[in-house]
Scaffold this motif. Sequence first.
Motif, mmCIF file in Angstrom:
data_model
loop_
_atom_site.group_PDB
_atom_site.id
_atom_site.type_symbol
_atom_site.label_atom_id
_atom_site.label_comp_id
_atom_site.label_asym_id
_atom_site.label_seq_id
_atom_site.Cartn_x
_atom_site.Cartn_y
_atom_site.Cartn_z
ATOM 1 N N ARG A 1 0.863 -1.185 0.000
ATOM 2 C CA ARG A 1 0.000 0.000 0.000
ATOM 3 C C ARG A 1 0.897 1.231 0.000
ATOM 4 O O ARG A 1 1.405 1.646 1.032
ATOM 5 C CB ARG A 1 -0.945 -0.007 1.201
ATOM 6 N N THR A 2 1.111 1.802 -1.168
ATOM 7 C CA THR A 2 2.110 2.860 -1.326
ATOM 8 C C THR A 2 1.817 4.082 -0.456
ATOM 9 O O THR A 2 2.746 4.754 -0.009
ATOM 10 C CB THR A 2 2.213 3.294 -2.796
ATOM 11 N N ARG A 3 0.556 4.361 -0.199
ATOM 12 C CA ARG A 3 0.257 5.547 0.611
ATOM 13 C C ARG A 3 0.745 5.369 2.049
ATOM 14 O O ARG A 3 1.073 6.344 2.735
ATOM 15 C CB ARG A 3 -1.244 5.834 0.601
ATOM 16 N N ASN A 4 0.795 4.119 2.528
ATOM 17 C CA ASN A 4 1.312 3.874 3.874
ATOM 18 C C ASN A 4 2.812 4.136 3.929
ATOM 19 O O ASN A 4 3.333 4.649 4.929
ATOM 20 C CB ASN A 4 1.000 2.445 4.306
ATOM 21 N N VAL A 5 3.502 3.777 2.862
ATOM 22 C CA VAL A 5 4.935 4.064 2.781
ATOM 23 C C VAL A 5 5.157 5.571 2.660
ATOM 24 O O VAL A 5 6.056 6.134 3.302
ATOM 25 C CB VAL A 5 5.568 3.321 1.583
ATOM 26 N N ASP A 6 4.322 6.229 1.862
ATOM 27 C CA ASP A 6 4.427 7.685 1.742
ATOM 28 C C ASP A 6 4.212 8.361 3.100
ATOM 29 O O ASP A 6 4.902 9.327 3.444
ATOM 30 C CB ASP A 6 3.395 8.213 0.744
ATOM 31 N N GLY A 7 3.261 7.837 3.873
ATOM 32 C CA GLY A 7 3.017 8.394 5.200
ATOM 33 C C GLY A 7 4.205 8.207 6.119
ATOM 34 O O GLY A 7 4.547 9.103 6.908
ATOM 35 N N PHE A 8 4.848 7.056 6.027
ATOM 36 C CA PHE A 8 6.053 6.803 6.820
ATOM 37 C C PHE A 8 7.144 7.804 6.453
ATOM 38 O O PHE A 8 7.786 8.388 7.331
ATOM 39 C CB PHE A 8 6.535 5.372 6.580
ATOM 40 N N ILE A 9 7.356 8.004 5.157
ATOM 41 C CA ILE A 9 8.380 8.945 4.698
ATOM 42 C C ILE A 9 8.069 10.350 5.209
ATOM 43 O O ILE A 9 8.955 11.069 5.698
ATOM 44 C CB ILE A 9 8.458 8.949 3.160
#
Length: 289
Positions: free
Chosen positions: A108-116
């Motif tokens: 789920r790319t948005r979860n990775v974006d949120g982490f970043i």
Amino acid sequence: MKNLLTGSDVFNHMAMLRSGTGKAYIFVEGGDDCGLIDSHLDRPNCDTVPSGGKVAVAEAIGIAESQGLSGVAAVLDRDWVGILQSETSTGRVFYTDFYDIDSLAFSRTRNVDGFISNFARKELVSQLTSSLSGVSIWDVVIRIAFPIGVLRFLSEGNSWGLHLRDFPVHEVLDDEFTGVDSDALIREALGRSKKAKVSSEELKVRFGEEILRISDRYRYCSGHDLMVALAALVRHRLGSQVSAKVAGATIRAAFSCDDARQSNLFSSLDRWGREEGISVLTCEKSSSL
């Protein structure tokens, strides 16, 4: 220790829990699996049992089936199922969408974006993304993890005995920390594999051939490699000392009901629960999976 449990140990533990609660139970391989799955379970009616590994889970669910016990299922990492192995024939075993539970969360790319957004320095993120020519940070992490996954696949398929568990991804990054140095990767893999049944020359050739053959790169990425790669990228390029453990926990925690609704694993668990007459998931209470 969890990794010393047998399938009988796990089954007996579940049976003891069930005698006091009457709940349905889902065997999972480890505690991190519980961390993602539990947040979407209807816990008064269904819970997970960490089992210390795939072999113990398979044995435990086999005992449940042999006893005709309803309300018991299992979740297994997909690993190389569908590529090197076949799925089990039982309808009680459900596989993660990708290599394992962490690769499902990371998908789920948005979860990775949120982490970043929360752990990296904004100006360094802008600098990196500007230099990537349209490639996302998510794609860069895949670029790092994928070659290690190819080694895992080759070792498993050819019984080469490469020791790739807990692989030190940070040791084989290229000079820009946005990819893997293939020569360093092969040296590291062989250096930590004292009983490897493949030469450096053969490994280089087969690795190069396999890299070019594979189109679905994400399918070969393990959760461990993804989280270590992400943490290394953030540490070396984005100004934070966050660990792979924190990365994994954060991204698992961000896995939402919307993510679950788009997951084959959670859709399968929902169908199983409906067939068994058990309320398994909370997400479907607001919107059916």
